[in-house]
Design a protein around this motif. Structure first.
Motif, PDB file in Angstrom:
ATOM      1  N   LYS A  55       0.829  -1.205   0.000  1.00  0.00           N
ATOM      2  CA  LYS A  55       0.000   0.000   0.000  1.00  0.00           C
ATOM      3  C   LYS A  55       0.869   1.263   0.000  1.00  0.00           C
ATOM      4  N   SER A  56       1.814   1.319   0.935  1.00  0.00           N
ATOM      5  CA  SER A  56       2.666   2.507   0.995  1.00  0.00           C
ATOM      6  C   SER A  56       3.554   2.610  -0.232  1.00  0.00           C
ATOM      7  N   VAL A  57       4.035   1.474  -0.706  1.00  0.00           N
ATOM      8  CA  VAL A  57       4.893   1.508  -1.893  1.00  0.00           C
ATOM      9  C   VAL A  57       4.098   2.019  -3.096  1.00  0.00           C
ATOM     10  N   PHE A 105       1.984  10.980   5.440  1.00  0.00           N
ATOM     11  CA  PHE A 105       2.779   9.758   5.549  1.00  0.00           C
ATOM     12  C   PHE A 105       2.365   8.917   6.744  1.00  0.00           C
ATOM     13  N   GLN A 106       2.633   7.614   6.602  1.00  0.00           N
ATOM     14  CA  GLN A 106       2.233   6.670   7.636  1.00  0.00           C
ATOM     15  C   GLN A 106       2.897   6.980   8.972  1.00  0.00           C
ATOM     16  N   GLU A 107       4.166   7.320   8.962  1.00  0.00           N
ATOM     17  CA  GLU A 107       4.848   7.603  10.215  1.00  0.00           C
ATOM     18  C   GLU A 107       5.292   9.054  10.229  1.00  0.00           C
ATOM     19  N   ALA A 187      -3.575   9.718   1.655  1.00  0.00           N
ATOM     20  CA  ALA A 187      -3.464   9.663   3.105  1.00  0.00           C
ATOM     21  C   ALA A 187      -3.122   8.237   3.512  1.00  0.00           C
ATOM     22  N   ASP A 188      -1.910   8.035   4.019  1.00  0.00           N
ATOM     23  CA  ASP A 188      -1.437   6.697   4.370  1.00  0.00           C
ATOM     24  C   ASP A 188      -1.624   6.486   5.872  1.00  0.00           C
ATOM     25  N   GLU A 189      -2.638   5.775   6.241  1.00  0.00           N
ATOM     26  CA  GLU A 189      -2.964   5.523   7.653  1.00  0.00           C
ATOM     27  C   GLU A 189      -2.969   6.826   8.461  1.00  0.00           C
TER      28      GLU A 189
ATOM     29  N   SER B 157       7.891  -2.484   5.816  1.00  0.00           N
ATOM     30  CA  SER B 157       6.670  -1.673   5.796  1.00  0.00           C
ATOM     31  C   SER B 157       6.363  -1.200   7.210  1.00  0.00           C
ATOM     32  N   GLY B 158       5.452  -0.245   7.339  1.00  0.00           N
ATOM     33  CA  GLY B 158       5.110   0.310   8.647  1.00  0.00           C
ATOM     34  C   GLY B 158       4.687  -0.773   9.644  1.00  0.00           C
ATOM     35  N   GLY B 159       3.825  -1.658   9.201  1.00  0.00           N
ATOM     36  CA  GLY B 159       3.336  -2.714  10.080  1.00  0.00           C
ATOM     37  C   GLY B 159       4.416  -3.737  10.411  1.00  0.00           C
TER      38      GLY B 159
HETATM   39 MG   LIG Z   1       2.388   1.132   4.834  1.00  0.00          MG
END
Ligand SMILES: [Mg+2]
Ligand SMILES: Nc1ncnc2c1ncn2[C@@H]1O[C@H](COP(=O)(O)OP(=O)(O)OP(=O)(O)O)[C@@H](O)[C@H]1O
Ligand SMILES: Nc1ncnc2c1ncn2[C@@H]1O[C@H](COP(=O)(O)OP(=O)(O)OP(=O)(O)O)[C@@H](O)[C@H]1O
Ligand code: SF4
Ligand code: SF4
Ligand SMILES: [Mg+2]
Lengths: 335, 339
Positions: A55-57, A105-107, A187-189, B157-159
């Protein structure tokens, strides 16, 4: 044709056969193995899928933010207003990023600079895309912090990221992304670190923005409750591919891919008893190092039959505006 | 010996805000205010509450990563503030933390395998073979393939990074794990795997958890007891079942009503909790929730409500729903609670 029934000029983003690889010392990780989907103007598209499925990629490939040394998008197109972003020069791409397409971003700590105050960073984002003076931009930063429900914004603009809680940092980043009213927001998480009340308020903020400015949103989330509430359409990814796409009500009412079905069953439900084991999908995702023969979900799939291990199922229509990549989708929907 | 594994007494943390030139006028962020609770061996206490209400600060205080402004943390009856080097070292072995932000809590220069085995190697030497076996085993337990032990955190990945943090915390087989939003980045199927793993370990080895989460579905599933925080204070602490069946504090009620439901055909109650966000720099006088509370009365603006024990084993801080004076007349409140 698959889900392409809408007029082409409704389409804001058209991703076709996107393939991205990571190059390690002695191996290649095929993170995306041909991903195609569209985001229409003003719509909210949900993206769900197992941790590590790409997903993020996908988001980073669209925005061309992958690590330069180890990653490459080896195939496909990313058409934004009809133009392939993969063909643009770095300079042209920079003008699109954060301006016409913004990303959350996710983080948060990967994208907030630890040595500058949060206010300064939001103000800079404002200034890159408008010719606002410094003081106007700072005022805008304060206003944005207020919008994302941070109390005492006039003081919090002077906070460094480490002085904020996890959820406040996430909201600061949302403020930064929304500051420039993008046409597309990826919007990533964006609400992972937020409690439900603030989450509801942030989601409403995004919906408001959408209604006011017609922003389209690509919403990557693992929270099926959020998907149910905010998205019109959903794509489900597994091991670097899209395995199902559907209108949100169809996806929840009649999931057509066994993975989607397993996902829905894993949601904790107190009616089944507390402190009990939750239903899980046994096994783990396949390694993306070797090319996958057959259906990538076969080793974990309760529906798997011989053909699944031999031939890769392609995404095909299983209903109006509902497609799945599964040999037995019809039976799965009936199950 | 009996008594709780972890005991927290009147814990308080104020962060100075910015660098005021005049020392005495430096404003502070009241992150944690007079918090008291305990955790038994093998128990799961969940902490929930609005973003910024002080949950991670409590976690950091428990791990002694920041020093409290006031109050104490006792492990097996011993104040951790007084621990000397050796005792501290031994205690660290029994208590591990999973951080809210995996990205900044994992050393970017170590491989996943090194990150997992490092805490163990602080206590004992491992051969290369033992190291690899340990890393492979723990990666598999958190649903990742052992080949990922050679990756750097930035290559996950984040997870996957979040699960790496969980694997690291499990490596020492601690008796207490402080998990700060430890499953927040995981999709529900992987989350189910991880929660099952944690429940199994709790049953087999009696691990206790202080589990901070904003996901009420997860909390309801795993918690024995739940502490609800608002602006640095605990406002309700109750057995999980009782809390979800009948929230008493108005904030708890709003929180539970706001949970998103994974069903697009159900519309949830719109607009939970209107009103200006409260600030821990200038907390409202009296009950901090009063500017947003539909039940607020005059007294709420003046007096901080104390935590009052109720019949079903919970404690609640609310002048209206848990009045300190037992003899107070039954009012409309009882009618509202009687459904
Ligand atoms: Mg991700
Ligand atoms: N820099 C990298 N080098 C090698 N592999 C990578 C790198 N970044 C990501 N990957 C791999 O690519 C795959 C897809 O990662 P991605 O970050 O897109 O997952 P995701 O779907 O966003 O998962 P999550 O929900 O956990 O965030 C993962 O298996 C991950 O391990
Ligand atoms: N190092 C610090 N310096 C100054 N203030 C801080 C620091 N760490 C936290 N704070 C402040 O303390 C308050 C509580 O933060 P904390 O991280 O404990 O919240 P939280 O409940 O974990 O929130 P979230 O759910 O968003 O993670 C916030 O107002 C935050 O800005
Ligand atoms: S194609 Fe076969 S293995 Fe793959 S999801 Fe469908 S039934 Fe399962
Ligand atoms: S003490 Fe008053 S303001 Fe606070 S929660 Fe109770 S009724 Fe509401
Ligand atoms: Mg926190």
């Amino acid at each position: 044709m698959l889900m392409r029934e809408s007029a082409e000029d409704d389409v804001l983003l058209d991703v076709r056969d996107l393939e991205t690889h990571f190059y390690g010392e002695e191996s290649v990780t095929r993170a995306l193995g041909g991903v195609s989907f569209q985001v229409k103007k003003g719509e909210t598209l949900g993206v769900v899928g197992e941790s590590g499925c790409g997903k993020s990629v996908t988001a980073l490939s669209i925005l061309r933010l992958l690590p330069k040394l180890t990653a490459r998008t080896v195939g496909g197109e990313v058409r934004f207003h009809g133009r392939d972003l993969l063909d643009l020069s770095d300079r042209e791409m920079r003008k699109i990023r954060g301006h016409r397409i913004a990303m959350i971003f996710q983080e948060p700590m990967t994208s907030l600079n630890p040595v500058y105050t949060v206010g300064r960073q939001i103000a800079e984002a404002v200034q890159i895309h408008t010719n606002a003076t410094h003081s106007t931009a700072m005022a805008k930063a304060e206003e944005m912090l207020r919008l994302v429900r941070i109390a005492d914004p006039e003081r919090r603009v002077n906070n460094y990221p480490y002085e904020m809680s996890g959820g406040m940092r996430q909201r600061a980043m949302i403020a930064m992304a929304l500051a420039c009213s993008p046409e597309l927001l990826i919007a990533d998480e964006p609400t992972t670190a937020l409690d439900v009340t603030i989450q509801a308020q942030i989601l409403r903020l995004i919906v408001d923005l959408k209604e006011r400015t017609g922003t389209a949103v690509m919403f990557i989330t693992h929270d099926l409750g959020v998907v149910a509430e905010t998205c019109q359409r959903v794509i489900v990814m597994y091991a670097g591919r899209i395995v199902e796409q559907a209108a949100v009500t169809d996806l929840f009412a009649r999931p057509a891919h066994p993975y989607t079905q397993g996902l829905m069953r894993s949601v904790p439900d107190p009616r089944r008893g507390r402190q009990r084991r939750l239903p899980e999908i046994p096994g783990i995702v396949p390694s993306l190092r070797e090319p996958i023969v057959g259906c990538s979900f076969a080793p974990r799939c309760p529906f798997a039959i011989d053909i699944c291990r031999e031939k890769t199922p392609m995404l095909r229509d299983v209903g109006s505006s509902h497609a799945a990549a599964c040999w037995r989708a019809e039976e799965v929907m009936g199950a | 010996m009996t008594g709780p594994l972890l005991k927290v007494e009147n814990l308080t943390k104020h962060y100075p805000l910015g660098s005021g030139i005049f020392k005495k006028s430096i404003p502070v962020i009241r992150a944690v205010e007079d918090v008291t609770f305990s955790v038994e061996a093998g128990e799961t206490l969940c902490i929930v509450g609005e973003s910024g209400c002080g949950k991670s600060t409590i976690a950091r205080l428990l791990m002694r990563l920041v020093e409290p402004t006031g109050g104490r943390v006792l492990i097996d009856g011993t104040d951790i503030a007084g621990l000397k080097k050796d005792a501290l070292h031994a205690w660290r072995r029994r208590m591990q933390m999973v951080f809210q932000d995996p990205y900044s809590s994992l050393n970017p220069r170590l491989t996943a395998g090194q990150i997992i085995t490092e805490p163990v190697e602080n206590f004992e030497r491992l051969s290369r073979k033992q190291r690899n076996a340990l890393a492979a085993d723990l990666l598999q337990k958190v649903g990742m393939s052992p080949e990922m032990m050679h990756r750097l955190p930035s290559e996950l990945s984040g997870g996957q990074r979040q699960r790496l943090g969980i694997a690291r915390a499990l490596a020492l087989k601690p008796s207490l794990i402080i998990a700060d939003e430890a499953v927040s980045a995981l999709d529900v199927s992987v989350q189910a795997q991880i929660l099952n793993l944690l429940l199994d370990l709790q049953q087999q080895m009696g691990i206790a958890f202080v589990f901070i989460s904003h996901d009420l579905g997860v909390v309801e599933h795993i918690a024995h007891r739940v502490a609800v925080m608002y602006l640095g204070r605990i406002v309700e602490l109750a057995p999980s079942e009782a809390l979800f069946a009948k929230p008493v504090h108005p904030y708890t009620e709003a929180l539970i009503a706001a949970a998103p439901v994974p069903d697009p055909t159900r519309v949830r109650l719109e607009v939970p909790l209107e009103g200006e966000m409260p600030s821990p720099i200038n907390p409202p006088k009296g009950c901090a929730f009063h500017p947003r509370c539909p039940l607020a009365i005059e007294r709420c603006r003046i007096e901080v409500p104390p935590l009052v024990p109720m019949a079903d084993g919970r404690v609640v801080a609310c002048h209206v729903r848990a009045p300190a004076e037992r003899q107070m007349q039954p009012t409309h409140v009882d009618l509202q609670l009687g459904h």
